[in-house]
Design a protein around this motif. Structure first.
Motif, PDB file in Angstrom:
ATOM      1  N   TYR A 180       0.834  -1.206   0.000  1.00  0.00           N
ATOM      2  CA  TYR A 180       0.000   0.000   0.000  1.00  0.00           C
ATOM      3  C   TYR A 180       0.868   1.255   0.000  1.00  0.00           C
ATOM      4  CZ  TYR A 180      -4.605  -2.144   0.798  1.00  0.00           C
ATOM      5  OH  TYR A 180      -5.791  -2.832   0.663  1.00  0.00           O
ATOM      6  N   PHE A 181       1.920   1.249   0.824  1.00  0.00           N
ATOM      7  CA  PHE A 181       2.807   2.412   0.909  1.00  0.00           C
ATOM      8  C   PHE A 181       3.509   2.668  -0.418  1.00  0.00           C
ATOM      9  CE2 PHE A 181       7.014   4.263   1.977  1.00  0.00           C
ATOM     10  CZ  PHE A 181       6.578   5.474   2.479  1.00  0.00           C
ATOM     11  N   ALA A 182       3.986   1.595  -1.059  1.00  0.00           N
ATOM     12  CA  ALA A 182       4.669   1.742  -2.343  1.00  0.00           C
ATOM     13  C   ALA A 182       3.725   2.299  -3.406  1.00  0.00           C
ATOM     14  CB  ALA A 182       5.234   0.395  -2.788  1.00  0.00           C
ATOM     15  N   MET A 183       2.492   1.802  -3.437  1.00  0.00           N
ATOM     16  CA  MET A 183       1.521   2.295  -4.413  1.00  0.00           C
ATOM     17  C   MET A 183       1.180   3.765  -4.161  1.00  0.00           C
ATOM     18  SD  MET A 183      -1.124  -0.916  -4.702  1.00  0.00           S
ATOM     19  CE  MET A 183      -0.552  -2.549  -5.168  1.00  0.00           C
ATOM     20  N   ALA A 184       1.014   4.126  -2.883  1.00  0.00           N
ATOM     21  CA  ALA A 184       0.712   5.517  -2.545  1.00  0.00           C
ATOM     22  C   ALA A 184       1.857   6.437  -2.951  1.00  0.00           C
ATOM     23  CB  ALA A 184       0.428   5.640  -1.049  1.00  0.00           C
ATOM     24  N   CYS A 185       3.087   5.997  -2.725  1.00  0.00           N
ATOM     25  CA  CYS A 185       4.249   6.798  -3.133  1.00  0.00           C
ATOM     26  C   CYS A 185       4.292   6.972  -4.640  1.00  0.00           C
ATOM     27  CB  CYS A 185       5.538   6.139  -2.643  1.00  0.00           C
ATOM     28  SG  CYS A 185       5.802   6.260  -0.860  1.00  0.00           S
ATOM     29  N   LEU A 186       3.938   5.925  -5.375  1.00  0.00           N
ATOM     30  CA  LEU A 186       3.936   5.991  -6.834  1.00  0.00           C
ATOM     31  C   LEU A 186       2.888   6.990  -7.323  1.00  0.00           C
ATOM     32  CD1 LEU A 186       5.147   4.817  -9.424  1.00  0.00           C
ATOM     33  CD2 LEU A 186       3.380   3.045  -9.359  1.00  0.00           C
ATOM     34  N   ILE A 187       1.703   6.959  -6.716  1.00  0.00           N
ATOM     35  CA  ILE A 187       0.658   7.924  -7.083  1.00  0.00           C
ATOM     36  C   ILE A 187       1.122   9.348  -6.779  1.00  0.00           C
ATOM     37  CG2 ILE A 187      -1.658   8.761  -6.514  1.00  0.00           C
ATOM     38  CD1 ILE A 187      -2.450   5.836  -6.019  1.00  0.00           C
ATOM     39  N   GLY A 188       1.692   9.555  -5.596  1.00  0.00           N
ATOM     40  CA  GLY A 188       2.161  10.883  -5.212  1.00  0.00           C
ATOM     41  C   GLY A 188       3.240  11.396  -6.153  1.00  0.00           C
ATOM     42  N   PHE A 189       4.175  10.531  -6.522  1.00  0.00           N
ATOM     43  CA  PHE A 189       5.242  10.925  -7.443  1.00  0.00           C
ATOM     44  C   PHE A 189       4.666  11.304  -8.801  1.00  0.00           C
ATOM     45  CE2 PHE A 189       8.125   9.643 -10.888  1.00  0.00           C
ATOM     46  CZ  PHE A 189       9.205  10.478 -10.625  1.00  0.00           C
ATOM     47  N   GLY A 190       3.744  10.482  -9.304  1.00  0.00           N
ATOM     48  CA  GLY A 190       3.152  10.762 -10.613  1.00  0.00           C
ATOM     49  C   GLY A 190       2.372  12.066 -10.626  1.00  0.00           C
ATOM     50  N   MET A 191       1.634  12.339  -9.556  1.00  0.00           N
ATOM     51  CA  MET A 191       0.852  13.570  -9.502  1.00  0.00           C
ATOM     52  C   MET A 191       1.745  14.799  -9.382  1.00  0.00           C
ATOM     53  SD  MET A 191      -2.218  12.625  -9.970  1.00  0.00           S
ATOM     54  CE  MET A 191      -3.122  14.118  -9.599  1.00  0.00           C
ATOM     55  N   ARG A 192       2.827  14.698  -8.618  1.00  0.00           N
ATOM     56  CA  ARG A 192       3.748  15.845  -8.517  1.00  0.00           C
ATOM     57  C   ARG A 192       4.410  16.130  -9.856  1.00  0.00           C
ATOM     58  NH1 ARG A 192       4.815  13.350  -3.513  1.00  0.00           N
ATOM     59  NH2 ARG A 192       6.608  12.253  -4.399  1.00  0.00           N
ATOM     60  N   LYS A 193       4.777  15.076 -10.562  1.00  0.00           N
ATOM     61  CA  LYS A 193       5.397  15.257 -11.881  1.00  0.00           C
ATOM     62  C   LYS A 193       4.403  15.872 -12.864  1.00  0.00           C
ATOM     63  CE  LYS A 193       8.174  12.770 -15.297  1.00  0.00           C
ATOM     64  NZ  LYS A 193       8.817  11.479 -15.650  1.00  0.00           N
ATOM     65  N   LEU A 194       3.154  15.408 -12.825  1.00  0.00           N
ATOM     66  CA  LEU A 194       2.124  15.956 -13.696  1.00  0.00           C
ATOM     67  C   LEU A 194       1.839  17.412 -13.354  1.00  0.00           C
ATOM     68  CD1 LEU A 194       0.018  15.469 -15.917  1.00  0.00           C
ATOM     69  CD2 LEU A 194      -1.557  14.668 -14.140  1.00  0.00           C
ATOM     70  N   GLU A 195       1.839  17.727 -12.064  1.00  0.00           N
ATOM     71  CA  GLU A 195       1.594  19.102 -11.636  1.00  0.00           C
ATOM     72  C   GLU A 195       2.671  20.042 -12.154  1.00  0.00           C
ATOM     73  OE1 GLU A 195       1.065  21.665  -7.481  1.00  0.00           O
ATOM     74  OE2 GLU A 195       1.428  19.507  -7.431  1.00  0.00           O
ATOM     75  N   ARG A 196       3.938  19.626 -12.044  1.00  0.00           N
ATOM     76  CA  ARG A 196       5.033  20.470 -12.557  1.00  0.00           C
ATOM     77  C   ARG A 196       4.913  20.659 -14.061  1.00  0.00           C
ATOM     78  NH1 ARG A 196       8.121  17.354  -8.823  1.00  0.00           N
ATOM     79  NH2 ARG A 196       8.803  15.991 -10.514  1.00  0.00           N
ATOM     80  N   ARG A 197       4.561  19.592 -14.760  1.00  0.00           N
ATOM     81  CA  ARG A 197       4.466  19.683 -16.217  1.00  0.00           C
ATOM     82  C   ARG A 197       3.334  20.611 -16.646  1.00  0.00           C
ATOM     83  NH1 ARG A 197       4.207  14.525 -20.408  1.00  0.00           N
ATOM     84  NH2 ARG A 197       4.082  15.756 -22.325  1.00  0.00           N
ATOM     85  N   MET A 198       2.188  20.508 -15.969  1.00  0.00           N
ATOM     86  CA  MET A 198       1.045  21.324 -16.363  1.00  0.00           C
ATOM     87  C   MET A 198       1.203  22.776 -15.949  1.00  0.00           C
ATOM     88  SD  MET A 198      -2.304  18.938 -16.008  1.00  0.00           S
ATOM     89  CE  MET A 198      -3.125  20.107 -17.076  1.00  0.00           C
ATOM     90  N   SER A 199       2.083  23.023 -14.980  1.00  0.00           N
ATOM     91  CA  SER A 199       2.293  24.400 -14.511  1.00  0.00           C
ATOM     92  C   SER A 199       3.233  25.179 -15.406  1.00  0.00           C
ATOM     93  CB  SER A 199       2.843  24.387 -13.082  1.00  0.00           C
ATOM     94  OG  SER A 199       1.906  23.827 -12.188  1.00  0.00           O
ATOM     95  N   LEU A 200       3.921  24.484 -16.333  1.00  0.00           N
ATOM     96  CA  LEU A 200       4.844  25.178 -17.232  1.00  0.00           C
ATOM     97  C   LEU A 200       4.087  26.181 -18.105  1.00  0.00           C
ATOM     98  CD1 LEU A 200       7.114  22.213 -18.439  1.00  0.00           C
ATOM     99  CD2 LEU A 200       7.675  23.989 -16.778  1.00  0.00           C
ATOM    100  N   GLY A 201       4.528  27.381 -18.091  1.00  0.00           N
ATOM    101  CA  GLY A 201       3.897  28.419 -18.916  1.00  0.00           C
ATOM    102  C   GLY A 201       2.658  29.018 -18.307  1.00  0.00           C
ATOM    103  N   LEU A 202       2.241  28.507 -17.121  1.00  0.00           N
ATOM    104  CA  LEU A 202       1.015  29.015 -16.519  1.00  0.00           C
ATOM    105  C   LEU A 202       1.157  30.464 -16.079  1.00  0.00           C
ATOM    106  CD1 LEU A 202      -1.828  28.147 -15.802  1.00  0.00           C
ATOM    107  CD2 LEU A 202      -0.995  27.463 -13.555  1.00  0.00           C
ATOM    108  N   ASP A 203       2.348  30.817 -15.554  1.00  0.00           N
ATOM    109  CA  ASP A 203       2.558  32.198 -15.121  1.00  0.00           C
ATOM    110  C   ASP A 203       2.406  33.167 -16.280  1.00  0.00           C
ATOM    111  OD1 ASP A 203       2.961  31.403 -12.551  1.00  0.00           O
ATOM    112  OD2 ASP A 203       5.151  31.314 -12.737  1.00  0.00           O
ATOM    113  N   GLY A 204       2.893  32.736 -17.448  1.00  0.00           N
ATOM    114  CA  GLY A 204       2.773  33.593 -18.624  1.00  0.00           C
ATOM    115  C   GLY A 204       1.323  33.796 -19.042  1.00  0.00           C
ATOM    116  N   MET A 205       0.509  32.756 -18.876  1.00  0.00           N
ATOM    117  CA  MET A 205      -0.911  32.867 -19.228  1.00  0.00           C
ATOM    118  C   MET A 205      -1.620  33.834 -18.311  1.00  0.00           C
ATOM    119  SD  MET A 205      -3.817  29.862 -19.277  1.00  0.00           S
ATOM    120  CE  MET A 205      -3.077  29.013 -20.669  1.00  0.00           C
ATOM    121  N   ARG A 206      -1.203  33.872 -17.032  1.00  0.00           N
ATOM    122  CA  ARG A 206      -1.894  34.694 -16.051  1.00  0.00           C
ATOM    123  C   ARG A 206      -1.504  36.157 -16.139  1.00  0.00           C
ATOM    124  NH1 ARG A 206      -1.501  30.504 -10.925  1.00  0.00           N
ATOM    125  NH2 ARG A 206      -3.288  29.232 -11.517  1.00  0.00           N
ATOM    126  N   ARG A 207      -0.405  36.454 -16.817  1.00  0.00           N
ATOM    127  CA  ARG A 207       0.025  37.853 -16.906  1.00  0.00           C
ATOM    128  C   ARG A 207      -0.845  38.611 -17.892  1.00  0.00           C
ATOM    129  NH1 ARG A 207       5.602  35.576 -17.092  1.00  0.00           N
ATOM    130  NH2 ARG A 207       6.394  35.667 -14.980  1.00  0.00           N
TER     131      ARG A 207
END
Length: 219
Positions: free
Chosen positions: A192-219
């Protein structure tokens, strides 16, 4: 099964069921979260009322009861589900209700200046949501979505109550056959711990990827 390797294979088979439940339940939860979350922001009273009723009902009742209704009560009205289908339905609808508030809150959090800019550009409501609001709101949703997915993963243990062979069910089988509690439950704890860590890692990576260029959109 004469040795612990056989029991380990049994638990790993249960882990496969747990992964299936998590993936399919999360997919259903995401669909329901966006439908209900955006539904609560609808201009139409009926849509808002249906979305609110769904959210309040599934947040206000126990997932144990929801699972038993899906598996034991729905067949009485002609909807027979397999244990896996009942588990996906109950978990997906339950977690989707919590996710709906995440979607609503993230959309509302987008600044009024963005909406005014959309109006100035004569964008339709759909175009505003599709091209401006959601691309900015989605990164705000991802951290909580990750937490919801992990909660769903842990919640899959309830399906052992309807004899679906997930990790928890198989650990109980091993315990009953060997009389040993430590090894099977320490094993699923680590899984369970390993699976939870995998989900957390994947979501953090996805969050960083989707945040690229977001600051420019908000300006």
């Amino acid at each position: 099964m004469n040795d612990w390797s056989g029991y380990l294979l049994l638990i790993l088979k249960g882990a496969q069921t747990t992964v299936e439940l998590t993936v399919m339940g999360t997919a259903l939860a995401l669909v329901m979260a966006f439908m209900a979350g955006l539904g609560r922001l609808s201009r139409f009273v009926v849509v808002r009322s249906l979305a609110t009723s769904y959210i309040e009902f599934f947040r206000g009742t126990s997932v144990f009861v929801q699972l038993f209704w899906a598996y034991f009560v729905l067949p009485m009205v002609g909807f027979t589900l397999t244990p896996l289908q009942a588990g996906v339905l109950a978990l997906g609808l339950n977690v989707g209700a919590y996710g709906a508030e995440v979607v609503r809150g993230a959309v509302v959090a987008i600044g009024e200046e963005q909406r005014n800019a959309c109006i100035a550009l004569n964008l339709s409501r759909y175009q505003r949501m599709r091209h401006v609001i959601l691309p900015q709101a989605l990164p705000l949703m991802l951290p909580t979505f990750g937490n919801n997915a992990i909660e769903l993963l842990k919640g899959t243990a309830v399906v052992s109550l309807i004899s679906l062979g997930d990790m928890t069910f198989q650990a109980q089988v091993v315990r009953s056959q060997t009389g040993n509690t430590l090894i099977p439950f320490a094993t699923i704890l680590a899984l369970y711990f390993a699976m939870a860590c995998l989900i957390g890692f994947g979501m953090r990576k996805l969050e960083r990827r989707m945040s690229l260029g977001l600051d420019g959109m908000r300006r």
